[in-house]
Design a protein around this motif. Structure first.
Motif, short mmCIF file in Angstrom:
data_model
loop_
_atom_site.label_atom_id
_atom_site.label_comp_id
_atom_site.label_asym_id
_atom_site.label_seq_id
_atom_site.Cartn_x
_atom_site.Cartn_y
_atom_site.Cartn_z
N PHE A 17 1.71 -1.71 -5.01
CA PHE A 17 2.20 -1.20 -3.73
C PHE A 17 3.43 -0.31 -3.87
O PHE A 17 3.80 0.38 -2.92
N GLY A 18 4.09 -0.36 -5.01
CA GLY A 18 5.30 0.42 -5.20
C GLY A 18 6.53 -0.23 -4.63
O GLY A 18 7.52 0.45 -4.34
N GLY A 19 6.51 -1.55 -4.46
CA GLY A 19 7.65 -2.26 -3.92
C GLY A 19 7.25 -3.60 -3.35
O GLY A 19 6.11 -4.07 -3.54
N THR A 20 8.15 -4.22 -2.64
CA THR A 20 7.93 -5.54 -2.03
C THR A 20 7.56 -5.35 -0.55
O THR A 20 7.70 -4.25 0.01
N PRO A 21 7.12 -6.42 0.11
CA PRO A 21 6.86 -6.31 1.55
C PRO A 21 8.08 -5.91 2.36
O PRO A 21 7.95 -5.35 3.46
N GLU A 22 9.26 -6.19 1.84
CA GLU A 22 10.48 -5.80 2.55
C GLU A 22 10.81 -4.32 2.35
O GLU A 22 11.32 -3.67 3.27
N THR A 23 10.50 -3.77 1.19
CA THR A 23 10.85 -2.38 0.91
C THR A 23 9.77 -1.39 1.36
O THR A 23 10.09 -0.26 1.71
N VAL A 24 8.49 -1.81 1.32
CA VAL A 24 7.40 -0.91 1.75
C VAL A 24 6.46 -1.68 2.68
O VAL A 24 5.27 -1.84 2.41
N PRO A 25 6.96 -2.17 3.81
CA PRO A 25 6.14 -3.03 4.68
C PRO A 25 4.89 -2.35 5.19
O PRO A 25 3.85 -3.01 5.37
N ASP A 26 4.94 -1.07 5.47
CA ASP A 26 3.76 -0.38 6.02
C ASP A 26 2.61 -0.35 5.03
O ASP A 26 1.44 -0.42 5.43
N ARG A 27 2.93 -0.24 3.74
CA ARG A 27 1.86 -0.23 2.74
C ARG A 27 1.15 -1.57 2.68
O ARG A 27 -0.08 -1.64 2.59
N TYR A 28 1.90 -2.65 2.74
CA TYR A 28 1.30 -3.98 2.73
C TYR A 28 0.46 -4.20 3.99
O TYR A 28 -0.65 -4.74 3.94
N ARG A 29 1.00 -3.80 5.13
CA ARG A 29 0.29 -4.01 6.39
C ARG A 29 -1.01 -3.19 6.41
O ARG A 29 -2.06 -3.70 6.81
N ARG A 30 -0.95 -1.94 5.96
CA ARG A 30 -2.12 -1.07 6.01
C ARG A 30 -3.23 -1.57 5.09
O ARG A 30 -4.42 -1.35 5.37
N SER A 31 -2.88 -2.26 4.02
CA SER A 31 -3.87 -2.74 3.06
C SER A 31 -4.25 -4.20 3.28
O SER A 31 -5.03 -4.75 2.51
N SER A 32 -3.72 -4.81 4.33
CA SER A 32 -3.93 -6.24 4.54
C SER A 32 -5.12 -6.51 5.46
O SER A 32 -5.17 -5.98 6.58
N PRO A 33 -6.09 -7.34 5.06
CA PRO A 33 -7.18 -7.70 5.96
C PRO A 33 -6.70 -8.28 7.28
O PRO A 33 -7.35 -8.09 8.31
N LEU A 34 -5.57 -8.98 7.28
CA LEU A 34 -5.06 -9.56 8.52
C LEU A 34 -4.86 -8.50 9.60
O LEU A 34 -5.11 -8.75 10.78
N HIS A 35 -4.44 -7.32 9.20
CA HIS A 35 -4.18 -6.23 10.14
C HIS A 35 -5.44 -5.80 10.88
O HIS A 35 -5.37 -5.25 11.99
#
Length: 276
Positions: free
Chosen positions: A151-169
């Motif tokens: 992801f290029g970082g943690t959920p705190e540093t790149v939250p949008d990347r985690y959210r965009r790739s998350s099935p939960l979203h």
């Protein structure tokens, strides 16, 4: 894009249902070799497609790091491209296409069902990543390091990347019947993030079933393996067969496994640092 296609013996009538058996890893690849899960599906009358999507090993470093669309989203795009090619060639039926994946493969199954909901008729996700940020926070140090690289970082540093790739979203967008099989002692795909995803499905009124195993992430006792195989084959059989020609999946011996919920695999990881 290399895809291995396994088919049952030709028979009169429409083409058999086809299941995308999505490998885990992501640092792994499907091989042209005997696979007991493929054998079970083909013996039960399903065709099987195994795609060595971008991120798979065996094709060089450029292929392993080709995540242009985003983590998971690039792999889903590859599954969709192969789906279109199989339909174009007349090797699959649009009304009988399903997904089955374990660990990272289960993650891609959930992500494909949520981001491309009109393309699939059923899905089975075994021990999946269902919420990328929650899995990161509850995961092992090795898996957190892997996520930070992807992801290029943690959920705190790149939250949008985690959210965009998350099935939960995308949970509320799932339309195909879904079976989620999870493990209560799983350290790689922790149970809490799966429970959160199931709660999101319930809140959105999405039809789904769930099954829980009292195991960790890797490996199966024989009874657990048979319980997962029987539950998944039965689920796919119900949802991918035309109703007038309903096919009964093979009967498997009783497993004695308890703890499943709702109306219930694949080998574990080879690499302790991979989700697989």
């Amino acid at each position: 894009m290399h895809t291995l296609l396994s088919q049952p013996a030709p028979a009169a009538g429409p083409r058999p249902p086809l299941v995308f058996l999505v490998h885990g890893g992501p640092a792994d690849h499907d091989r042209d070799a005997y696979d007991p899960q493929v054998h079970s599906l083909v013996a039960s009358g399903f065709a099987v497609a195994r795609v060595n999507y971008r991120g798979s090993t065996g094709y060089g470093p450029r292929w392993r790091t080709a995540y242009a669309e985003g983590v998971g989203l690039a792999q889903v795009a590859d599954l969709v491209a192969v789906r279109a090619d199989l339909l174009r060639r007349g090797l699959a039926r649009e009304d009988a296409l399903g997904l089955w994946g374990t660990s990272w493969g289960g993650y891609l199954t959930l992500l494909a069902l949520g981001t491309r909901p009109g393309l699939w008729r059923a899905g089975v996700a075994v021990k999946p990543v269902a919420d990328c940020a929650a899995a990161y926070r509850a995961g092992t140090p090795a898996l957190r390091a892997l996520d930070e690289r992807l992801f290029g970082g943690t959920p705190e540093t790149v939250p949008d990347r985690y959210r965009r790739s998350s099935p939960l979203h995308y949970a509320a967008d799932v339309r195909a019947p879904l079976l989620v099989i999870a493990a209560s002692l799983d350290a790689k795909c922790p149970p809490g993030q799966v429970r959160g995803y199931l709660a999101a499905l319930r809140a959105a009124g999405v039809a789904h079933e769930s099954m829980w195993l009292a195991t960790g992430h890797d490996g199966y006792a024989g009874a657990d393996h048979m319980a997962v195989l029987r539950r998944a084959l039965g689920f796919l059989d119900r949802h991918l067969r035309p109703a007038p020609a309903a096919h009964q999946a093979p009967r498997f011996p009783e497993s004695g496994v308890s703890g499943s919920t709702g109306p219930s695999g694949a080998p574990g990881s080879h690499d302790p640092n991979s989700v697989h």
